[in-house]
Design a protein around this motif. Sequence first.
Motif, PDB file in Angstrom:
ATOM      1  N   LYS A 194       4.710   7.468  -0.568  1.00 57.25           N
ATOM      2  CA  LYS A 194       3.919   6.409  -0.659  1.00 57.25           C
ATOM      3  C   LYS A 194       3.651   6.277  -2.038  1.00 57.25           C
ATOM      4  O   LYS A 194       3.544   5.113  -2.413  1.00 57.25           O
ATOM      5  CB  LYS A 194       2.515   6.988  -0.230  1.00 57.25           C
ATOM      6  CG  LYS A 194       1.448   6.056  -0.475  1.00 57.25           C
ATOM      7  CD  LYS A 194       0.107   6.599   0.131  1.00 57.25           C
ATOM      8  CE  LYS A 194      -1.127   5.645  -0.395  1.00 57.25           C
ATOM      9  NZ  LYS A 194      -0.967   4.375  -0.419  1.00 57.25           N
ATOM     10  N   ARG A 219       6.394   4.010  -3.631  1.00 55.70           N
ATOM     11  CA  ARG A 219       6.526   2.844  -2.813  1.00 55.70           C
ATOM     12  C   ARG A 219       5.326   1.848  -3.575  1.00 55.70           C
ATOM     13  O   ARG A 219       5.299   0.612  -3.659  1.00 55.70           O
ATOM     14  CB  ARG A 219       6.053   2.804  -1.446  1.00 55.70           C
ATOM     15  CG  ARG A 219       7.125   3.350  -0.514  1.00 55.70           C
ATOM     16  CD  ARG A 219       6.834   3.855   0.818  1.00 55.70           C
ATOM     17  NE  ARG A 219       8.068   3.984   1.781  1.00 55.70           N
ATOM     18  CZ  ARG A 219       8.350   3.199   2.633  1.00 55.70           C
ATOM     19  NH1 ARG A 219       7.949   2.196   2.720  1.00 55.70           N
ATOM     20  NH2 ARG A 219       9.632   3.656   3.137  1.00 55.70           N
ATOM     21  N   VAL A 234       6.668  -5.907   4.041  1.00 56.84           N
ATOM     22  CA  VAL A 234       7.088  -4.555   4.536  1.00 56.84           C
ATOM     23  C   VAL A 234       7.458  -4.951   6.068  1.00 56.84           C
ATOM     24  O   VAL A 234       6.656  -5.495   6.955  1.00 56.84           O
ATOM     25  CB  VAL A 234       6.228  -3.617   4.518  1.00 56.84           C
ATOM     26  CG1 VAL A 234       6.662  -2.397   5.103  1.00 56.84           C
ATOM     27  CG2 VAL A 234       5.499  -3.138   3.002  1.00 56.84           C
ATOM     28  N   GLY A 251       9.330   0.095   7.863  1.00 58.88           N
ATOM     29  CA  GLY A 251       9.153   0.563   6.522  1.00 58.88           C
ATOM     30  C   GLY A 251       9.811   0.007   5.437  1.00 58.88           C
ATOM     31  O   GLY A 251       9.443   0.359   4.220  1.00 58.88           O
ATOM     32  N   MET A 265      10.837  -2.314   2.341  1.00 57.79           N
ATOM     33  CA  MET A 265       9.950  -3.302   1.482  1.00 57.79           C
ATOM     34  C   MET A 265      11.182  -4.032   0.806  1.00 57.79           C
ATOM     35  O   MET A 265      12.297  -3.814   0.452  1.00 57.79           O
ATOM     36  CB  MET A 265       9.377  -2.238   0.594  1.00 57.79           C
ATOM     37  CG  MET A 265       8.506  -1.184   0.860  1.00 57.79           C
ATOM     38  SD  MET A 265       8.040   0.029  -0.476  1.00 57.79           S
ATOM     39  CE  MET A 265       6.750  -1.315  -1.418  1.00 57.79           C
ATOM     40  N   TYR A 288       2.804   2.230   5.330  1.00 56.35           N
ATOM     41  CA  TYR A 288       3.930   1.397   4.886  1.00 56.35           C
ATOM     42  C   TYR A 288       4.577   1.188   6.311  1.00 56.35           C
ATOM     43  O   TYR A 288       6.003   0.972   6.432  1.00 56.35           O
ATOM     44  CB  TYR A 288       4.851   2.047   4.057  1.00 56.35           C
ATOM     45  CG  TYR A 288       4.388   1.644   2.593  1.00 56.35           C
ATOM     46  CD1 TYR A 288       4.878   0.360   2.219  1.00 56.35           C
ATOM     47  CD2 TYR A 288       3.618   2.442   1.849  1.00 56.35           C
ATOM     48  CE1 TYR A 288       4.432   0.058   0.548  1.00 56.35           C
ATOM     49  CE2 TYR A 288       3.045   2.215   0.663  1.00 56.35           C
ATOM     50  CZ  TYR A 288       3.560   0.816   0.167  1.00 56.35           C
ATOM     51  OH  TYR A 288       3.123   0.751  -1.223  1.00 56.35           O
TER      52      TYR A 288
END
Lengths: 454, 454
Positions: B80, B83, B99, B103, B105, B213
């Motif tokens: 996390k 990210r 996203v 999950g 990105m 996410y």
Amino acid sequence: MRGAGGRAGLRVRLPRAATEAARCLGLADPLHRHAAEELRSVLEPNAERLRATLEAFSSADVGGTPRGGVSRPAASDADKAVRDRFAGMAGDLGLAVRVDDAGNMYARREGSRPDAEPVLVGSHLDTVVPGGRFDGILGVGLALETVALLNDADTRTARPVEVVNWTGEEGARFPPAMLGSGVVTGAWDVEYAHSRTDAAGARLGDELSRIGYLGERGNRLGSFFASLEAHIEQGTQLEEADADVGVVSFIEPVRWCTTRVTGRGGHAGGPGPDGRAEAMVAAARMVAAARDASLDSGDFKTTVGTMRVEPGSNNVIPHEVTFNLDIRSQDDDTLGQRLARVTERFDEIARQEGVEVAVEQAWALSGPPFDASVQQLLARVAGERGVRWAPVRGHIGHDSLHLASMGPAAMLFTRTQGGLSHCEGEFAPWESVLTTATVYANAALALADAETLT
Amino acid sequence: MRGAGGRAGLRVRLPRAATEAARCLGLADPLHRHAAEELRSVLEPNAERLRATLEAFSSADVGGTPRGGVSRPAASDADKAVRDRFAGMAGDLGLAVRVDDAGNMYARREGSRPDAEPVLVGSHLDTVVPGGRFDGILGVGLALETVALLNDADTRTARPVEVVNWTGEEGARFPPAMLGSGVVTGAWDVEYAHSRTDAAGARLGDELSRIGYLGERGNRLGSFFASLEAHIEQGTQLEEADADVGVVSFIEPVRWCTTRVTGRGGHAGGPGPDGRAEAMVAAARMVAAARDASLDSGDFKTTVGTMRVEPGSNNVIPHEVTFNLDIRSQDDDTLGQRLARVTERFDEIARQEGVEVAVEQAWALSGPPFDASVQQLLARVAGERGVRWAPVRGHIGHDSLHLASMGPAAMLFTRTQGGLSHCEGEFAPWESVLTTATVYANAALALADAETLT
């Protein structure tokens, strides 16, 4: 032993193996004349009673399994149940039962010379999980039957006879194996034995106390005149010799060697086969090399029963592989030489593969040989009773191994089917069981009346 | 690629390997004239910024370890944190971040033709535990640096450029590997991905949601014009070729074969070596035989990284040994033939040892080859920039393997030291990193301006 003929009137079916063994063993009469002359009666086992005893030790209420085996780890509830039963049966036979600080149970039949060293008979009632219905049980059953036969004959022997049930022979729940006899013979301190833990962390001392079988140090066996243990063979020597009973000359010494192979780890997709220094491949070559060496030599054997692979992922070249080499041979010298040869081979392989190898002896068992005089007695009795017997070697530790370091000990093996043991399929033919009982009881009687062993 | 000379004014140090590779690869100019003519500027990476980016992705607050590695399992708190950092850095570069439901990105830089398929750059930010500070991180870092260079040059490319951070490439916490890219390319249903559990039983879907996410299905990558991923080599081909950059032709196909060897169990003290049918010895001979076959043939490799021994006691002959055979070769046909040869050998060994063997394919990876046109572009740019490069093959799965089934994908490898990877000692020389950044950025620019690949 005196030739193969035996006494007049006895049916003699001495197989060739026994004749040869007699030549090897046979010197003078092993027992002092006093004893040999006074073999007053011939004991014949009571088949029905013996069968009932064996069944009582393998019924469901003492750990018997639905598939005909027994699951009875040391100091478990099932072990308590069978100990209670053993004590009850011993009491019914008029024996005085005592328990020592290692939980070993002794059931004593007094002799006419109460100060004389006792003849020790018996074995163990714990099993592996799941174990068979003969291993250990048979040895205790034959000992109780021997006492029952002495009672039947209303015979008062010179020496006391003690039936023993050793604690934790298997070591399956509380390693190491042969713990109870190890404490009595000085191989282990009792504190060590008490502190052994099972997989759940329970201590043997606490568990013995919980089931009511943590006794007194003063109750330990002090010494013995001779010890006799019957056991199923756990091998196929008797089947191969077509014999029912084995007179055990010795138990093969064993060493356990922790073999750690250290190489270079990495991703399975990384280096090509040429560029690797790979612990797994080197370890595999070592396992195969140990087998090849034993096949070439023919006088030792190896087993690899465990292997730990680090880190243990499908696509990672292991950086370390550790395996145990169990190696056994006929005597310590041969074993030492063969182990040296095998480890030399390991070193060569390590050099070729570019890895490191370290062989560390983790455990060794090399008991003194069994008593020659008692072996000769057993062979003579077997010959006299017309029993198909053969000299055999033991391949597996037994309480008698510890006992042999304390006094004259010997073992009888009973024929089994296919060498199966430590499993529910374990089976000893009834005829072999009865035949062993005959040799066992009459040899025990002879020993109990003997003044000395020469 | 056009010969070894390159354009006037560019320093050219094309190594022999590259010249040979050029001969292999080199046909016509791989890019449509439109793109090739319009390589408007030469991007030179900003070393200080790139270093800062790589450090930001491996600092202690995002899972960096004291010993210079990174421990950042997918969807962990450290994941996390990184990210969030990735999103912040992308925002600073003016990219729009979205996203998807796996999950993944995506950080998008718009092109002058917003409807055009994007050029995909990036890699993954999750690591094994403990992992290195380059694996995955470098690929995302070079992608962000490329965008930064486009910003520096104030260049508006025709196509959008999307920087991606794939979820769970390692599969270390939530197997299988390459999960996020697998969902996008249709290898896995997203429900399957969400239901993957870690060792503690946590589900990936829940964990993505927990760290904020778990995005929208509509945000998934729909298609791409070309995909470019940079990665450390995880091998030593570049060291051996003394090159900094590798143009990856293909990733070796892999099969995992669960090999179960079943023999006769028993006590280690029981039968002699002749009388055994022993799973362990047979398995050892198989492991060695697989290696010997790969050494003989030279065109495939095998790894045994796991071995389960049943029952796994020092003094019990195992009745069953199961190991995984990881086998890799240059293409599916060769791999199939070599595997057939190895399993034939296994069968022979099983017959000789009197055991049974069953080989079951548990997993296979055989992605389509990487795009030839993009490879040629990379080779040409490398040649023009005077980069020491070499054609290499990949030995390990990467997200690009999934991507190659969806569109034209290619990979660059950066030289590493000693082939170390997935460990804290993982290291890519700075010069190789910068050189890769140069090739990467200029190839990405060319692709972003290209109308078609021929």
